[in-house]
Motif scaffolding. Sequence first.
Motif, PDB file in Angstrom:
ATOM      1  N   SER A   1      60.254  17.569  -1.833  1.00 24.51           N
ATOM      2  CA  SER A   1      60.746  18.925  -2.044  1.00 24.51           C
ATOM      3  C   SER A   1      62.249  18.951  -1.811  1.00 24.51           C
ATOM      4  O   SER A   1      62.683  18.796  -0.670  1.00 24.51           O
ATOM      5  N   PRO A   2      63.038  19.106  -2.846  1.00 23.55           N
ATOM      6  CA  PRO A   2      62.663  19.252  -4.256  1.00 23.55           C
ATOM      7  C   PRO A   2      62.198  17.913  -4.837  1.00 23.55           C
ATOM      8  O   PRO A   2      62.474  16.858  -4.260  1.00 23.55           O
ATOM      9  N   PRO A   3      61.508  17.950  -5.981  1.00 24.27           N
ATOM     10  CA  PRO A   3      60.997  16.710  -6.572  1.00 24.27           C
ATOM     11  C   PRO A   3      62.106  15.701  -6.863  1.00 24.27           C
ATOM     12  O   PRO A   3      63.202  16.049  -7.290  1.00 24.27           O
TER      13      PRO A   3
END
Length: 174
Positions: free
Chosen positions: A46-48
Amino acid sequence: MRIAVSGTHRSGKSTLIDELSGLLPTYVTVDEPYHQLEEEGYAFASPPSVEDFQEQLARSIANLDDAHRDVLFDRCPVDFIGYLLAHEDRDAFELEVWLPRVRSALRKLDLIVLAGIERPDRIVRSASEDEELRLAVDEKLKELLLDDPYSLGVEVLEVEGAPRARAKQVLQHL
């Protein structure tokens, strides 16, 4: 027909697929790779990360390889290329390595429906969403699909308006 609905996050893709499912009851829907992988226990950063998007790209390609006729796909390989090219670590992504597999997979689609961000924006978003990334991916997807700089060679229909109007545009195109 094999139809993929493409677009950045919060652009109305899933809503359009719901509308199309009601209008095309013989079609099977395939959920987006993020949800498929998450259900299987894949842990996204998170984030990817670039790796997360590459995993989704690989699953999207596999989905096209496995599917039969009359399918609605939530996303296609081009979506993940858009995210990867807009990612802050985009230099870690080797597009040229993926392009042959992506082109081969896309040949299995009859149509990509592009659900882009409209002005004014129809989608309500939370303050926590990454609006800068959302806009960057929207721009990148429009470039990839409408300008076709990598000779992906897919038929693209850009839709706009309310969900029912978008669905009608797809049906008229079919």
